[in-house]
Design a protein around this motif. Structure first.
Motif, PDB file in Angstrom:
ATOM      1  N   LEU A 105       0.860  -1.183   0.000  1.00  0.00           N
ATOM      2  CA  LEU A 105       0.000   0.000   0.000  1.00  0.00           C
ATOM      3  C   LEU A 105       0.896   1.232   0.000  1.00  0.00           C
ATOM      4  CD1 LEU A 105      -2.878   1.308   0.313  1.00  0.00           C
ATOM      5  CD2 LEU A 105      -2.442   1.277   2.787  1.00  0.00           C
ATOM      6  N   VAL A 106       0.476   2.262  -0.701  1.00  0.00           N
ATOM      7  CA  VAL A 106       1.244   3.505  -0.730  1.00  0.00           C
ATOM      8  C   VAL A 106       0.342   4.653  -0.299  1.00  0.00           C
ATOM      9  CG1 VAL A 106       2.529   5.144  -2.151  1.00  0.00           C
ATOM     10  CG2 VAL A 106       2.759   2.686  -2.562  1.00  0.00           C
ATOM     11  N   TYR A 107       0.802   5.397   0.709  1.00  0.00           N
ATOM     12  CA  TYR A 107       0.103   6.624   1.109  1.00  0.00           C
ATOM     13  C   TYR A 107       0.632   7.755   0.235  1.00  0.00           C
ATOM     14  CZ  TYR A 107      -1.915  10.383   3.832  1.00  0.00           C
ATOM     15  OH  TYR A 107      -2.650  11.479   4.217  1.00  0.00           O
ATOM     16  N   LEU A 108      -0.258   8.442  -0.461  1.00  0.00           N
ATOM     17  CA  LEU A 108       0.120   9.509  -1.380  1.00  0.00           C
ATOM     18  C   LEU A 108      -0.189  10.874  -0.785  1.00  0.00           C
ATOM     19  CD1 LEU A 108      -1.379   8.095  -4.719  1.00  0.00           C
ATOM     20  CD2 LEU A 108       0.952   7.827  -3.867  1.00  0.00           C
TER      21      LEU A 108
ATOM     22  N   VAL B  38      -3.302   2.288  -3.468  1.00  0.00           N
ATOM     23  CA  VAL B  38      -2.937   3.610  -2.949  1.00  0.00           C
ATOM     24  C   VAL B  38      -4.037   4.145  -2.039  1.00  0.00           C
ATOM     25  CG1 VAL B  38      -1.533   4.166  -4.967  1.00  0.00           C
ATOM     26  CG2 VAL B  38      -3.942   4.854  -4.902  1.00  0.00           C
ATOM     27  N   TYR B  39      -3.594   5.092  -1.174  1.00  0.00           N
ATOM     28  CA  TYR B  39      -4.551   5.824  -0.337  1.00  0.00           C
ATOM     29  C   TYR B  39      -4.082   7.269  -0.265  1.00  0.00           C
ATOM     30  CZ  TYR B  39      -7.105   7.594   3.700  1.00  0.00           C
ATOM     31  OH  TYR B  39      -7.904   8.349   4.523  1.00  0.00           O
ATOM     32  N   SER B  40      -5.038   8.185  -0.290  1.00  0.00           N
ATOM     33  CA  SER B  40      -4.751   9.607  -0.103  1.00  0.00           C
ATOM     34  C   SER B  40      -5.988  10.260   0.490  1.00  0.00           C
ATOM     35  CB  SER B  40      -4.372  10.274  -1.430  1.00  0.00           C
ATOM     36  OG  SER B  40      -5.476  10.270  -2.322  1.00  0.00           O
ATOM     37  N   LEU B  41      -5.831  11.455   1.016  1.00  0.00           N
ATOM     38  CA  LEU B  41      -6.979  12.161   1.572  1.00  0.00           C
ATOM     39  C   LEU B  41      -8.059  12.366   0.501  1.00  0.00           C
ATOM     40  CD1 LEU B  41      -5.305  14.856   3.861  1.00  0.00           C
ATOM     41  CD2 LEU B  41      -6.287  12.656   4.516  1.00  0.00           C
ATOM     42  N   SER B  42      -7.633  12.543  -0.730  1.00  0.00           N
ATOM     43  CA  SER B  42      -8.598  12.749  -1.814  1.00  0.00           C
ATOM     44  C   SER B  42      -9.437  11.502  -2.076  1.00  0.00           C
ATOM     45  CB  SER B  42      -7.872  13.165  -3.096  1.00  0.00           C
ATOM     46  OG  SER B  42      -7.003  12.138  -3.536  1.00  0.00           O
TER      47      SER B  42
ATOM     48  N   SER C  98     -10.341   9.398   0.475  1.00  0.00           N
ATOM     49  CA  SER C  98     -10.930   8.999   1.742  1.00  0.00           C
ATOM     50  C   SER C  98     -12.451   8.888   1.635  1.00  0.00           C
ATOM     51  CB  SER C  98     -10.568  10.004   2.833  1.00  0.00           C
ATOM     52  OG  SER C  98     -11.252   9.718   4.031  1.00  0.00           O
ATOM     53  N   ALA C  99     -13.012   7.940   2.376  1.00  0.00           N
ATOM     54  CA  ALA C  99     -14.463   7.804   2.458  1.00  0.00           C
ATOM     55  C   ALA C  99     -15.047   8.773   3.473  1.00  0.00           C
ATOM     56  CB  ALA C  99     -14.830   6.359   2.840  1.00  0.00           C
ATOM     57  N   ASN C 100     -14.157   9.411   4.243  1.00  0.00           N
ATOM     58  CA  ASN C 100     -14.567  10.369   5.273  1.00  0.00           C
ATOM     59  C   ASN C 100     -14.616  11.760   4.642  1.00  0.00           C
ATOM     60  OD1 ASN C 100     -14.548  12.280   7.402  1.00  0.00           O
ATOM     61  ND2 ASN C 100     -13.594  10.793   8.786  1.00  0.00           N
ATOM     62  N   ALA C 101     -15.796  12.342   4.573  1.00  0.00           N
ATOM     63  CA  ALA C 101     -15.958  13.651   3.914  1.00  0.00           C
ATOM     64  C   ALA C 101     -15.124  14.727   4.601  1.00  0.00           C
ATOM     65  CB  ALA C 101     -17.443  14.051   3.910  1.00  0.00           C
ATOM     66  N   GLU C 102     -14.965  14.628   5.907  1.00  0.00           N
ATOM     67  CA  GLU C 102     -14.188  15.627   6.636  1.00  0.00           C
ATOM     68  C   GLU C 102     -12.715  15.564   6.228  1.00  0.00           C
ATOM     69  OE1 GLU C 102     -13.908  17.279  11.213  1.00  0.00           O
ATOM     70  OE2 GLU C 102     -14.184  15.121  10.878  1.00  0.00           O
ATOM     71  N   LEU C 103     -12.187  14.347   6.093  1.00  0.00           N
ATOM     72  CA  LEU C 103     -10.806  14.187   5.647  1.00  0.00           C
ATOM     73  C   LEU C 103     -10.649  14.628   4.188  1.00  0.00           C
ATOM     74  CD1 LEU C 103      -9.828  10.725   7.211  1.00  0.00           C
ATOM     75  CD2 LEU C 103      -9.059  12.993   7.951  1.00  0.00           C
ATOM     76  N   LYS C 104     -11.615  14.302   3.374  1.00  0.00           N
ATOM     77  CA  LYS C 104     -11.541  14.647   1.962  1.00  0.00           C
ATOM     78  C   LYS C 104     -11.523  16.156   1.751  1.00  0.00           C
ATOM     79  CE  LYS C 104     -13.278  12.686  -2.334  1.00  0.00           C
ATOM     80  NZ  LYS C 104     -14.221  11.691  -2.902  1.00  0.00           N
ATOM     81  N   SER C 105     -12.138  16.894   2.672  1.00  0.00           N
ATOM     82  CA  SER C 105     -12.190  18.351   2.548  1.00  0.00           C
ATOM     83  C   SER C 105     -10.840  19.013   2.837  1.00  0.00           C
ATOM     84  CB  SER C 105     -13.245  18.922   3.501  1.00  0.00           C
ATOM     85  OG  SER C 105     -12.822  18.805   4.859  1.00  0.00           O
ATOM     86  N   LEU C 106      -9.900  18.226   3.351  1.00  0.00           N
ATOM     87  CA  LEU C 106      -8.588  18.776   3.721  1.00  0.00           C
ATOM     88  C   LEU C 106      -7.589  18.760   2.583  1.00  0.00           C
ATOM     89  CD1 LEU C 106      -8.130  17.086   7.233  1.00  0.00           C
ATOM     90  CD2 LEU C 106      -9.188  19.296   6.710  1.00  0.00           C
ATOM     91  N   VAL C 107      -7.988  18.260   1.440  1.00  0.00           N
ATOM     92  CA  VAL C 107      -7.083  18.159   0.294  1.00  0.00           C
ATOM     93  C   VAL C 107      -6.615  19.553  -0.109  1.00  0.00           C
ATOM     94  CG1 VAL C 107      -6.904  17.482  -2.131  1.00  0.00           C
ATOM     95  CG2 VAL C 107      -8.139  16.031  -0.511  1.00  0.00           C
ATOM     96  N   SER C 108      -5.344  19.636  -0.534  1.00  0.00           N
ATOM     97  CA  SER C 108      -4.777  20.909  -0.962  1.00  0.00           C
ATOM     98  C   SER C 108      -5.632  21.537  -2.058  1.00  0.00           C
ATOM     99  CB  SER C 108      -3.348  20.706  -1.485  1.00  0.00           C
ATOM    100  OG  SER C 108      -2.842  21.909  -2.026  1.00  0.00           O
ATOM    101  N   PRO C 109      -5.948  22.827  -1.952  1.00  0.00           N
ATOM    102  CA  PRO C 109      -6.789  23.464  -2.961  1.00  0.00           C
ATOM    103  C   PRO C 109      -6.116  23.608  -4.323  1.00  0.00           C
ATOM    104  CG  PRO C 109      -5.952  25.088  -1.419  1.00  0.00           C
ATOM    105  CD  PRO C 109      -5.583  23.751  -0.873  1.00  0.00           C
ATOM    106  N   GLY C 110      -4.841  23.338  -4.399  1.00  0.00           N
ATOM    107  CA  GLY C 110      -4.116  23.434  -5.670  1.00  0.00           C
ATOM    108  C   GLY C 110      -2.630  23.386  -5.427  1.00  0.00           C
TER     109      GLY C 110
ATOM    110  N   ILE D  88      -0.935  18.977   7.958  1.00  0.00           N
ATOM    111  CA  ILE D  88      -0.560  18.331   9.223  1.00  0.00           C
ATOM    112  C   ILE D  88      -0.928  16.848   9.203  1.00  0.00           C
ATOM    113  CG2 ILE D  88      -1.052  18.271  11.706  1.00  0.00           C
ATOM    114  CD1 ILE D  88      -1.413  21.360  11.525  1.00  0.00           C
ATOM    115  N   VAL D  89      -2.127  16.535   8.706  1.00  0.00           N
ATOM    116  CA  VAL D  89      -2.547  15.132   8.612  1.00  0.00           C
ATOM    117  C   VAL D  89      -1.664  14.392   7.616  1.00  0.00           C
ATOM    118  CG1 VAL D  89      -4.421  13.572   7.967  1.00  0.00           C
ATOM    119  CG2 VAL D  89      -4.920  15.650   9.281  1.00  0.00           C
ATOM    120  N   ASP D  90      -1.411  14.994   6.461  1.00  0.00           N
ATOM    121  CA  ASP D  90      -0.542  14.358   5.467  1.00  0.00           C
ATOM    122  C   ASP D  90       0.843  14.077   6.047  1.00  0.00           C
ATOM    123  OD1 ASP D  90      -1.931  13.768   3.160  1.00  0.00           O
ATOM    124  OD2 ASP D  90      -1.605  15.719   2.225  1.00  0.00           O
ATOM    125  N   PHE D  91       1.408  15.056   6.739  1.00  0.00           N
ATOM    126  CA  PHE D  91       2.754  14.870   7.291  1.00  0.00           C
ATOM    127  C   PHE D  91       2.771  13.743   8.318  1.00  0.00           C
ATOM    128  CE2 PHE D  91       6.043  15.892  10.470  1.00  0.00           C
ATOM    129  CZ  PHE D  91       7.163  15.744   9.659  1.00  0.00           C
TER     130      PHE D  91
END
Length: 513
Positions: free
Chosen positions: A375-378, A396-400, A402-414, A437-440
């Protein structure tokens, strides 16, 4: 017929010819008696007794003795010139060697609130400013006024110059901490770049027995407590409960001031070559030399810079989703935006996505004993880069994703461009900061015992540098040999930018202009 050069060595060694009488006389400073142009004795002044003693050892000794005063004075002049150069280039060195004590801030007389008890030439004046604390730009200007060269000269890192201690005038409030180090945030650099510098500042506060503070007056990511715990609780210092100094008493340069403030803009005056010379292990080589500075950062990341309850909850939620997918994982950070690779091989561009994939496959073979990572965390500031590498990896797994809407909202805006970050509204900036912070935390294993088996990243990124700290020394670099070279078989910190072309391969932080 061969020719032999006529050198003095050859002449002195010619056994087959010997010397003529004339040559012998010439060698001993004598002249033929029948030579009317010469004399066996020096010319005499009128009335001087004549002597026929040839010029010899006594005369030469007398001549040498007559030159001794000139030689001595020349030596003294040269020595004084040398001392002058030393004092100019490294003020305070002579005092140190002679045992003359140089005062520290602890020895400064307590101020009565006026200038009468301080040397006026050493007082730092803020009379042209009307609001405090100063901006990070104003602190930079003040440092340049004092040190136009862009660094703070001193005999040793913590010794003031021979000119004396420079500081502002302090008040009389006995409840104010006696000495402090404050790190000031303004958001002019990336979050993790700030954290890397802050980690060193917090470590210096511990080492110097000073109280540590964070100033977020001008931070564009909200307040420190929006993201992290209060450092007065995580690192209370030698005077728990003491009051933060008035902002008009903060001094960015020199660092010997009672209440020293550091910003990303003034860090270059303090965390340059002299810092490394003072704190690195001078008896080690390459990466091993940086172990004390690495430990500074590790101690701060472990004990001082800790996510608040809200961010800790988000980190825990992301980890739970990863654990469902696999008990082991690798992580990769693809930095795009305004942070280009440092290697000239990628000059003007970015490290190709395939280089990250190859490094992940190699790490999986070495550490997970498989041909491909389980598995790779991206993590990336670029949605395009995330999508591109996702198609090349099996799981792969990334915040983008995620099944959690709250986590998904943390994705970099660009893609992150420093000059554009302030264009987002404050809420978006705070949310993007939480996402970093979560990504790190997931990338590096920070603030948790469990973490990835390896991190693949580019050393030009601050995230990559600090990830090595979160992994731990032996896990990140393997068993370094006596030459300080990273263990290519056991290393978990994989740089795909320089790829071992520079020494040392790791750096603790970046300095900014």
């Amino acid at each position: 017929m061969s020719l032999t050069p006529r050198t003095p060595q050859y002449r002195s060694g010619r056994a087959e010819e010997g010397y003529t009488q004339d040559e012998l006389r010439e060698m001993h400073g004598e002249y033929p008696e029948d030579d009317p142009q010469s004399s066996a004795a020096p010319l005499l002044s009128a009335g001087s007794p004549r002597t026929d003693e040839p010029k010899g050892g006594k005369a030469m000794a007398a001549t040498a003795a007559s030159k001794l005063p000139i030689v001595f004075l020349s030596f003294v002049a040269g020595f004084i010139f040398f001392l002058t150069v030393v004092e100019y280039r490294r003020p305070g060195t002579l005092e140190w060697y002679l045992g003359i004590p140089i005062p520290s801030f602890e020895q400064m007389p307590a101020s009565t609130g006026n200038h009468d008890d301080l040397n006026s030439s050493l007082i730092i004046s803020y009379e042209n400013y009307t609001s405090f604390p100063l901006s990070t730009h104003d602190y930079l200007v003040e440092c340049y006024k004092m040190h136009p060269g862009g660094f703070m000269p001193s005999t040793r890192f913590w010794e003031p110059t021979a000119a004396g201690l420079m500081d502002v005038v302090h008040g009389e409030d006995k409840d104010v901490c006696s000495s402090t180090i404050t790190y000031m945030l303004d958001g002019k650099i990336g979050l993790v770049a700030d954290l890397a510098l802050m980690a060193q500042a917090a470590a210096l506060a511990r080492e110097r027995n000073r109280t540590f503070f964070i100033d977020d007056t001008y931070w564009n990511r909200g307040k420190w407590l929006d993201h992290f715990q209060d450092v007065r609780e995580t690192q209370p210092g030698p005077e728990p409960g003491c009051k933060q100094p008035p902002p008009q008493e903060y001094v960015a340069c020199p660092r010997h001031a009672r209440h020293w403030i550091i910003t990303s803009r003034t860090a270059k005056f303090h965390f340059g070559q002299m810092y490394y010379e003072h704190y690195e292990n001078g008896y080690a080589q390459n990466t091993n030399r940086l172990k004390p500075i690495y430990d500074f950062a590790a101690g701060s990341l472990r004990n001082t810079i800790i996510p608040n309850i809200e961010n800790a909850r988000l980190i825990s939620s992301a980890r739970a989703e990863v654990a469902v997918l696999s008990s082991m994982y690798l992580s990769v950070h693809l930095r795009r935006g305004d942070r280009k690779p440092s290697s000239y091989a990628y000059h003007g561009g970015y490290v190709p996505t395939n280089d990250f994939v190859d490094a992940l496959d190699d790490a999986a073979r070495r550490l997970q004993r498989g041909d491909h990572p389980s598995l790779v965390y991206l993590a990336s500031d670029s949605p395009t880069a995330l999508e591109e590498i996702s198609t090349l990896l099996p799981s792969v797994y990334s915040l983008s994703r995620s099944a959690n809407a709250e986590l998904k909202s943390l994705v970099s805006p660009g893609e992150y461009f420093q000059r554009d970050f302030d264009k987002y509204d404050l809420e978006t900036r705070i949310r993007a900061t939480r996402g970093m912070i979560v990504d790190f935390a997931l990338l590096s294993g920070a603030w948790n015992e469990a973490g990835p088996d390896a991190v693949v990243c580019t050393v030009s990124s601050a995230v990559c540098k600090l990830s090595a700290v979160a992994l731990g020394w032996e896990k990140a670099f393997g068993h370094l040999d006596k030459y300080g070279l990273i263990d290519r078989q056991l290393m978990s910190w994989v740089d795909v930018d320089q790829k071992g072309r520079i020494i040392p391969e790791w750096a603790a932080f970046d300095l900014f202009n």
